[in-house]
Design a protein around this motif. Structure first.
Motif, PDB file in Angstrom:
ATOM      1  N   LEU A  97       0.828  -1.210   0.000  1.00  0.00           N
ATOM      2  CA  LEU A  97       0.000   0.000   0.000  1.00  0.00           C
ATOM      3  C   LEU A  97       0.859   1.255   0.000  1.00  0.00           C
ATOM      4  O   LEU A  97       0.674   2.149  -0.829  1.00  0.00           O
ATOM      5  N   TRP A  98       1.822   1.333   0.932  1.00  0.00           N
ATOM      6  CA  TRP A  98       2.559   2.577   1.137  1.00  0.00           C
ATOM      7  C   TRP A  98       3.480   2.936  -0.024  1.00  0.00           C
ATOM      8  O   TRP A  98       3.857   4.107  -0.158  1.00  0.00           O
ATOM      9  N   ASN A  99       3.833   1.980  -0.866  1.00  0.00           N
ATOM     10  CA  ASN A  99       4.648   2.303  -2.042  1.00  0.00           C
ATOM     11  C   ASN A  99       3.879   3.116  -3.080  1.00  0.00           C
ATOM     12  O   ASN A  99       4.486   3.742  -3.968  1.00  0.00           O
ATOM     13  N   LYS A 100       2.538   3.112  -2.980  1.00  0.00           N
ATOM     14  CA  LYS A 100       1.716   3.812  -3.978  1.00  0.00           C
ATOM     15  C   LYS A 100       0.766   4.853  -3.387  1.00  0.00           C
ATOM     16  O   LYS A 100       0.251   5.700  -4.116  1.00  0.00           O
ATOM     17  N   VAL A 101       0.539   4.804  -2.080  1.00  0.00           N
ATOM     18  CA  VAL A 101      -0.435   5.691  -1.446  1.00  0.00           C
ATOM     19  C   VAL A 101       0.246   6.407  -0.284  1.00  0.00           C
ATOM     20  O   VAL A 101       0.894   5.773   0.558  1.00  0.00           O
ATOM     21  N   SER A 102       0.088   7.719  -0.219  1.00  0.00           N
ATOM     22  CA  SER A 102       0.705   8.488   0.858  1.00  0.00           C
ATOM     23  C   SER A 102      -0.079   8.322   2.158  1.00  0.00           C
ATOM     24  O   SER A 102      -1.233   7.868   2.159  1.00  0.00           O
ATOM     25  N   ASN A 103       0.535   8.738   3.263  1.00  0.00           N
ATOM     26  CA  ASN A 103      -0.109   8.627   4.569  1.00  0.00           C
ATOM     27  C   ASN A 103      -1.422   9.408   4.617  1.00  0.00           C
ATOM     28  O   ASN A 103      -2.451   8.898   5.090  1.00  0.00           O
ATOM     29  N   GLN A 104      -1.402  10.635   4.125  1.00  0.00           N
ATOM     30  CA  GLN A 104      -2.601  11.464   4.185  1.00  0.00           C
ATOM     31  C   GLN A 104      -3.691  10.944   3.254  1.00  0.00           C
ATOM     32  O   GLN A 104      -4.880  10.998   3.586  1.00  0.00           O
ATOM     33  N   GLU A 105      -3.297  10.439   2.091  1.00  0.00           N
ATOM     34  CA  GLU A 105      -4.293   9.865   1.175  1.00  0.00           C
ATOM     35  C   GLU A 105      -5.000   8.685   1.832  1.00  0.00           C
ATOM     36  O   GLU A 105      -6.220   8.515   1.679  1.00  0.00           O
ATOM     37  N   ALA A 106      -4.257   7.871   2.560  1.00  0.00           N
ATOM     38  CA  ALA A 106      -4.856   6.720   3.226  1.00  0.00           C
ATOM     39  C   ALA A 106      -5.854   7.179   4.292  1.00  0.00           C
ATOM     40  O   ALA A 106      -6.970   6.645   4.392  1.00  0.00           O
ATOM     41  N   VAL A 107      -5.462   8.165   5.095  1.00  0.00           N
ATOM     42  CA  VAL A 107      -6.350   8.674   6.139  1.00  0.00           C
ATOM     43  C   VAL A 107      -7.606   9.295   5.526  1.00  0.00           C
ATOM     44  O   VAL A 107      -8.731   9.071   6.003  1.00  0.00           O
ATOM     45  N   ASP A 108      -7.448  10.058   4.471  1.00  0.00           N
ATOM     46  CA  ASP A 108      -8.607  10.692   3.830  1.00  0.00           C
ATOM     47  C   ASP A 108      -9.567   9.655   3.256  1.00  0.00           C
ATOM     48  O   ASP A 108     -10.792   9.812   3.353  1.00  0.00           O
TER      49      ASP A 108
END
Length: 397
Positions: A345-356
């Protein structure tokens, strides 16, 4: 005179009969009986070896002989054609066998026994995930979605312990694991780590923050020792969270990551252990190892492993350690939820994008995890992806 003429003609006729019978009754002239194939195809009538004919059968010999000879020829042709067809079929089967890949056998973990308190990720959803290459799980205050990568068999897993233990009803453990080098490594970690952490914390003589942190660290090291004693190949990364007494203790090895939503803002509670980190590279070099950066920009330990801390990896144990980094986070109003996920997941999605993305889905089902899996896959992630979302607000009520 007439009598002599009749006798002469009779003797001549007998001579002709004997000559023809001698010719037709030669021991070298015989015709084999018709085969079942020829009889089935209706090519000849029933045929037997030719015997000597009497005078009444003599006139039938030419017709029967011609039918038997042609029938025998047809029998030979039929057998030859059938043999050619059989040989052609065998050649086709042999050619197809050479091109057909061997059957892929994927092991499936056994489901947990009835009443088992520990929810081991690949215990609950193993059969579904291995068969369908993806799984979704909804538990008490947590949700999980996982999908197998395109390059190999599934090597992600997860673990949850949410049952009450003694007087501490707030005790809960969550973990996401990312194996490498085979399925056996992640199976062992997902089965043992959570149990070891909970047991060590409950056995601690003191309830201080330092005592809990020391217990978690000891449990990580003990799990790694079990791993090495069993001689399991490969290794596994991990990101875990322990809720106890109103505090959240997050620990990690490798590149699994824990991100918390604090009033809608993404707060990373772990830092990935990779050879690209200056402090990790210095630690490895000071212990006699080295790190290198390949043409794809990935830093590796000893030209081999992309993470600098993990369970297992016996051949690299001098540099790839199992000592976790641990962070304590007090649970206060505004601590909404926690996202634990593998690097797929984290290789393609940023921390804030995941939270949003989780906030938009209102955390009502496993859909919030599945949406993140789909987002990473849509951006080209070919790795295994496992996402767990933990509702932290339930511990504040």
């Amino acid at each position: 005179m007439l009598l002599y003429t009749v006798q002469f003609l009779c003797s001549l006729l007998r001579a002709l009969h004997k000559a023809m019978a001698s010719l037709l009754c030669s021991p070298t002239l015989s015709v084999p009986a018709a085969s079942p194939l020829s009889l089935r195809r209706g090519n000849v009538s029933k045929v037997h070896p030719i015997q000597c004919f009497d005078q009444e059968q003599l006139l039938m010999v030419p017709t029967a002989l011609s039918m038997d000879v042609f029938g025998a020829c047809n029998v030979g042709n039929d057998i030859k054609v059938e043999q050619q067809q059989v040989e052609k079929t065998k050649k086709k089967a042999a050619w197809a066998a050479k091109r057909r890949p061997s059957m892929l056998v994927i092991p499936v973990s056994a489901p947990p026994e009835a009443g088992q308190a520990v929810v081991a990720g690949w215990g609950v959803a193993a059969a579904v995930a291995e068969k369908e290459a993806e799984a979704e799980v909804e538990g008490e205050g947590f949700w999980v979605a996982s999908r197998r990568g395109a390059r190999h068999g599934m090597e992600d897993s997860y673990g949850v312990i949410t049952h009450k233990d003694g007087a501490d009803s707030q005790l809960a453990f969550y973990g996401v694991y990312d194996g490498h080098g085979g399925r056996a490594a992640v199976d062992l970690v997902s089965d043992r780590l959570g149990k070891n952490v909970v047991s060590a914390v409950l056995a601690a003589t003191e309830a201080t923050h330092d005592a809990v942190t020391a217990a978690i660290r000891a449990a990580y090291v003990a799990t790694d020792s079990e791993f090495l004693r069993q001689g399991v190949r490969g290794g596994s990364c991990a990101a875990t969270a322990l809720v106890k007494g109103g505090d959240l203790y997050v620990a990690n090895l490798g590149d699994c990551r824990a991100v918390m939503s604090l009033d809608g803002a993404a707060t990373a509670l772990t830092s990935d252990h990779t050879a690209a980190r200056d402090d990790e590279r210095a630690r490895i070099e000071n212990s006699g190892g080295y790190v290198s950066c390949g043409s794809n920009g990935v830093w590796r330990v000893q030209d081999c492993l992309a993470v600098s801390r993990a369970f297992g990896d016996a051949g690299l144990k001098q540099w790839v350690i199992s000592d976790p980094e641990i962070r304590r986070q007090p649970l206060t109003p505004g601590c909404e939820f926690l996202v634990l996920a593998s690097d797929g997941l984290w290789n393609k999605v940023s921390n804030q994008e995941a939270v949003d993305a989780v906030a938009r889905s209102r955390r009502s089902s496993s859909y919030c995890c599945k949406e993140l899996v789909d987002l990473a896959r849509g951006r080209g992630s070919r790795d295994d992806i496992t996402v767990m979302v933990v509702d932290l607000e339930r511990f504040l009520r």
